[in-house]
Design a protein around this motif. Structure first.
Motif, PDB file in Angstrom:
ATOM      1  N   LEU A 120      22.412 114.557  30.871  1.00  0.00           N
ATOM      2  CA  LEU A 120      21.239 113.634  30.800  1.00  0.00           C
ATOM      3  C   LEU A 120      22.014 112.181  29.808  1.00  0.00           C
ATOM      4  CD1 LEU A 120      18.520 112.423  31.046  1.00  0.00           C
ATOM      5  CD2 LEU A 120      17.761 113.854  28.898  1.00  0.00           C
ATOM      6  N   THR A 121      22.828 112.717  29.198  1.00  0.00           N
ATOM      7  CA  THR A 121      24.194 111.123  28.597  1.00  0.00           C
ATOM      8  C   THR A 121      24.465 110.716  29.369  1.00  0.00           C
ATOM      9  OG1 THR A 121      23.962 112.969  26.604  1.00  0.00           O
ATOM     10  CG2 THR A 121      26.179 110.854  26.552  1.00  0.00           C
ATOM     11  N   ALA A 122      25.832 111.066  30.471  1.00  0.00           N
ATOM     12  CA  ALA A 122      25.882 110.721  31.459  1.00  0.00           C
ATOM     13  C   ALA A 122      25.181 109.833  32.120  1.00  0.00           C
ATOM     14  CB  ALA A 122      26.584 111.962  32.290  1.00  0.00           C
ATOM     15  N   ILE A 123      24.313 110.543  33.035  1.00  0.00           N
ATOM     16  CA  ILE A 123      22.993 109.623  33.629  1.00  0.00           C
ATOM     17  C   ILE A 123      22.635 108.413  32.154  1.00  0.00           C
ATOM     18  CG2 ILE A 123      21.064 109.645  34.665  1.00  0.00           C
ATOM     19  CD1 ILE A 123      21.437 112.873  35.067  1.00  0.00           C
ATOM     20  N   LEU A 154      33.452 112.024  29.015  1.00  0.00           N
ATOM     21  CA  LEU A 154      33.620 112.917  28.028  1.00  0.00           C
ATOM     22  C   LEU A 154      32.450 113.382  28.153  1.00  0.00           C
ATOM     23  CD1 LEU A 154      34.063 113.649  25.156  1.00  0.00           C
ATOM     24  CD2 LEU A 154      33.100 111.754  23.153  1.00  0.00           C
ATOM     25  N   ALA A 155      30.923 113.331  28.649  1.00  0.00           N
ATOM     26  CA  ALA A 155      30.361 114.088  27.980  1.00  0.00           C
ATOM     27  C   ALA A 155      30.037 115.048  29.573  1.00  0.00           C
ATOM     28  CB  ALA A 155      28.020 112.719  28.424  1.00  0.00           C
ATOM     29  N   ILE A 156      31.158 114.480  31.286  1.00  0.00           N
ATOM     30  CA  ILE A 156      30.955 114.955  32.045  1.00  0.00           C
ATOM     31  C   ILE A 156      31.683 116.001  31.446  1.00  0.00           C
ATOM     32  CG2 ILE A 156      31.491 115.040  34.415  1.00  0.00           C
ATOM     33  CD1 ILE A 156      30.840 112.267  34.595  1.00  0.00           C
ATOM     34  N   GLY A 157      32.740 116.188  31.203  1.00  0.00           N
ATOM     35  CA  GLY A 157      33.879 116.962  30.439  1.00  0.00           C
ATOM     36  C   GLY A 157      33.095 117.736  30.324  1.00  0.00           C
ATOM     37  N   ILE A 158      32.373 117.838  28.735  1.00  0.00           N
ATOM     38  CA  ILE A 158      31.058 118.998  28.057  1.00  0.00           C
ATOM     39  C   ILE A 158      30.656 119.948  28.692  1.00  0.00           C
ATOM     40  CG2 ILE A 158      30.895 118.651  25.862  1.00  0.00           C
ATOM     41  CD1 ILE A 158      31.715 116.337  25.550  1.00  0.00           C
TER      42      ILE A 158
END
Length: 739
Positions: A685-688, A712-716
């Motif tokens: 949701l952060t990435a979106i 970073l968010a997608i990687g995590i």
């Protein structure tokens, strides 16, 4: 106004991280579909209001723009015999790309029209079976002329657009008499619906030049806002399985408890004083005088340094008491900010509409907006100061003298050489850190061990420096920006620095008996409502200020009767006040009325696994950064959207991006609180959430900040997906083996 208690952050509960919205209130009484409907309506309402452009500044047109205005006047009176084509500017087709023609209207008049125009609807041009086409095409030509004048740099009077809409509405209703098609009532209903659409669209664009609007990016932003609100609302999510353990309260002796209460009273009073000063400046700006003569009041009520000094004291005590690391500390310290921020954003939405109903002039709207926006600067910078406390405290312990000296030098350098908004923002941050450092010195006893004669001498010297600076140094005597000026609390950075040094010396003067007396008297005198319901108290204050604004506007336009009772009973007046009164009531009923029902059933608090601490700290840091960016963005953007988005530290921002940043920040902080940052969904949701700001405010800085956050968010999320899948596979295997 927001006063003691939640804003002071100085009692044991607040120092330990208590507070926030702790009761579910009425959330459980509505079905989820009902709450989802409310979320969608709130998000859509925000989008509609926040996307309204700044009203254009008009003046009597000249040259080709004057010809365009005359052509519009000819269009508005088709029975006059005047031909709008005779007044079309010579370069009209070259500028607009349209070639007008004449058409015979059903009422027998000849109209100049845009041949490719039509009656716009959500499904495309639809002239309907009653044939509204000629009126719609003439209306489109009128809009082309408005755009032409705007392209020439001379936007026309908004009244012309209102009259064009009225002309089309009259034409459509006239067709229901000329060509009813055996359904005159249905024709009238359809004509009324089209007329409503005209008025809503023109109102949304503030009756300025018609423009194409970015529906696609706005729709993406709306979806993200809905997702972030829905993910945070208790009624729309499952209860957490475990919560973060509360931060233990600092172990304070009697003297430290007295100092904590003393600075808590001062911090609450400082914020109240700042809002009061802004209110006085706004009222002066609405009247015939100029705000320059009230400069002595700004010297007394410019209490921003005191606010940060008291905040630094509270932050260092909370950091010393924290046992769970940086993430736990951040979540605990910023929980109290939720309700004040909701109040400010609510006011940001409804105040312009209320002032519009009062027919307040643009300068009055800007002045009133300062009352709403000024506290957002403080809260945004306070967030950054809270996040920087661990680092700044480490510097304080290692370099107790050099750290404030370097910060002081930075403030002086920016004050002397800095220019523009970037310098103003950087100066505000450094100033907050400087007085936060002085709060550390108060906490460790350095300040209150300074002799009283030295403190008095320091205060006198700083005050003399301020007098010299404003008398001979060319600095403004106003220590708070004028209501129509740039939304920053540092119109004179050096002046605010000097008045802050005066306040610091005076704060350190009282000895322990006097400190105890001030703390006790402050708690006794502070009203119950601001302490326990700051959001409600602030919105009630805005209701009062709106009433004063309406009285002044009514007096200016001679629409105010001698007694004022008739004016107060007018529908416009009642609706304007209701726009603020309704959110005030909802804020009290939903958020701030104490209830016995907890938000969720009590759950057993588990110790934090070691592998969660880094993710907690990262999520909390990102959340605080975006939350502060949202607050500062709202303050910089003003009370209406701008054609050229303002920038905070070089990052362009608009209202949609500001709200997404604010909601994303609070969502991540909430995930840390309920310990869900080890799952992939918060990071997805952060990435979106980073997508809409990248679209609505295109810039290199924006792409870099949001792009890095997204990667970073997608990687995590990818790294946390495998443990979740493995856990689900094991759970299914256990379930099947037990069958």
């Amino acid at each position: 106004m927001i006063a003691a208690g939640n804003l002071g952050g100085m009692d044991r509960r607040d120092l330990a991280g208590g507070g926030g919205v702790g009761s579910r209130g009425t959330a459980g009484r509505l079905p989820r579909l009902g709450w989802m409907t409310i979320v969608v309506l709130l998000a859509a309402g925000f989008l509609v209001i926040a996307s309204r452009p700044v009203a254009p500044r008009t003046h009597p047109p000249t040259g080709d723009a004057a010809l365009a205005e005359q052509a519009i006047n000819d269009l508005l009176d088709p029975g006059s015999g005047r031909d709008p084509m005779d007044h079309l500017p010579a370069d009209f087709t070259a500028v607009t790309g349209h070639v007008p023609v004449r058409m015979r209207a059903p009422d027998g008049t000849t109209r100049a029209v845009h041949p490719g125009g039509g009656c716009s609807s959500p499904w495309g041009d639809d002239d309907t079976r009653w044939d509204y086409s000629v009126g719609c095409k003439a209306h489109d030509l009128g809009y082309d002329l408005l755009r032409y004048a705007d392209a020439k740099g001379q936007p026309l009077d908004p009244d012309l657009r209102k009259r064009l809409d009225d002309r089309l509405s009259a034409d459509m209703h006239g067709m229901c008499v000329i060509n009813p098609k055996d359904t005159p009532r249905l024709c009238q209903v359809v004509a009324s619906l089209y007329s409503v659409g005209l008025v809503v669209n023109s109102w949304h664009q503030r009756w300025g030049p018609p423009r194409a609007e970015p529906i696609g990016p706005w729709s993406i932003g709306l979806i993200v806002i809905i997702l972030l609100i829905a993910a945070r609302m208790p009624a729309l999510r499952a209860p957490p399985r475990r919560r973060q353990a509360p931060v233990p309260a600092p172990d304070l002796d009697g003297a430290d408890q007295a100092r904590s209460g003393y600075l808590g009273v001062l911090q609450a009073g400082s914020l109240a004083g700042i809002v009061l000063a802004e209110s006085v400046l706004a009222l002066v700006a609405w009247g015939p005088g100029q705000p320059g003569w009230v400069w002595p009041l700004t010297w007394v009520l410019q209490l921003v340094p005191l606010f940060f000094l008291a905040g630094g004291y509270a932050n260092v005590l909370a950091w010393q008491a924290a046992r769970g690391g940086f993430g736990e500390y951040l979540v605990a310290r910023i929980g109290w900010l939720l309700r004040p921020v909701l109040a400010f954003v609510t006011a940001w939405l409804v105040v312009p509409l209320s002032l519009e109903l009062f027919a307040a002039p643009p300068d009055a709207t800007a002045a009133f907006g300062r009352i709403v926006l000024q506290p957002l600067w403080l809260l945004g910078l306070y967030l950054l100061m809270v996040a920087a406390t661990p680092v700044m405290y480490r510097l304080h312990r290692r370099l107790p003298v050099l750290t404030p000296v370097l910060l002081l030098a930075a403030v002086v350098t920016i004050g002397l050489a800095g220019r523009g908004p970037v310098a103003a923002h950087a100066g505000g941050i450094v100033l907050a850190l400087l007085f936060g450092q002085l709060g550390f010195h108060y906490a460790d006893g350095t300040l209150w061990r300074v002799s009283r004669p030295a403190l008095v001498a320091g205060a006198v010297a700083a005050l003399a420096g301020l007098v010299a600076l404003t008398t001979f140094g060319g600095q403004s005597r106003l220590l708070i920006a004028e209501p129509t000026a740039y939304a920053s609390f540092v119109p004179s950075l050096l002046g605010v620095l000097l008045i802050g040094l005066v306040q610091t010396c005076l704060v350190a003067l009282p000895q322990e008996p006097r400190i105890r007396a001030v703390a006790a008297r402050g708690r006794a005198l502070s009203p119950r409502l601001p302490r326990h319901a700051p959001m409600t108290a602030y919105l009630l204050y805005l209701c009062t200020m709106l009433l004063l604004a309406g009285l002044i506007a009514g007096a200016r336009t001679a629409s105010l009767t001698a007694g004022g009772a008739d004016w107060l009973a007018q529908p416009r007046t009642m609706l304007a006040l209701a726009l603020v009164a309704a959110p005030t009531m909802l804020a009290f009923l939903i958020f701030e009325r104490r209830r016995a029902v907890p938000e969720h059933p009590l759950v057993e608090v588990e110790p934090e696994p070691p592998e969660e601490a880094p993710l907690d700290a990262l999520a909390a840091a990102i959340g605080v950064a975006y939350g502060a960016l949202g607050l500062l963005g709202f303050a910089a953007a003003g009370i209406t959207a701008a054609a050229d988005p303002p920038a905070v530290l070089g990052l362009p921002l608009d209202p949609i991006a500001n709200l997404i940043h604010l909601l994303l920040g609070w969502y991540l902080v909430h995930c840390v609180r309920i310990r869900t940052v080890t799952r992939p969904w918060p990071w997805l949701l952060t990435a979106i959430a980073c997508v809409p700001p990248m679209i609505t405010t295109m810039s290199g800085a924006g792409l870099a900040v949001h792009g890095l956050t997204m990667l970073l968010a997608i990687g995590i999320a990818a790294s946390r997906s495998q443990p979740v899948l493995t856990l689900r596979t094991r759970s299914r295997a256990v379930t099947e083996s037990t069958r």
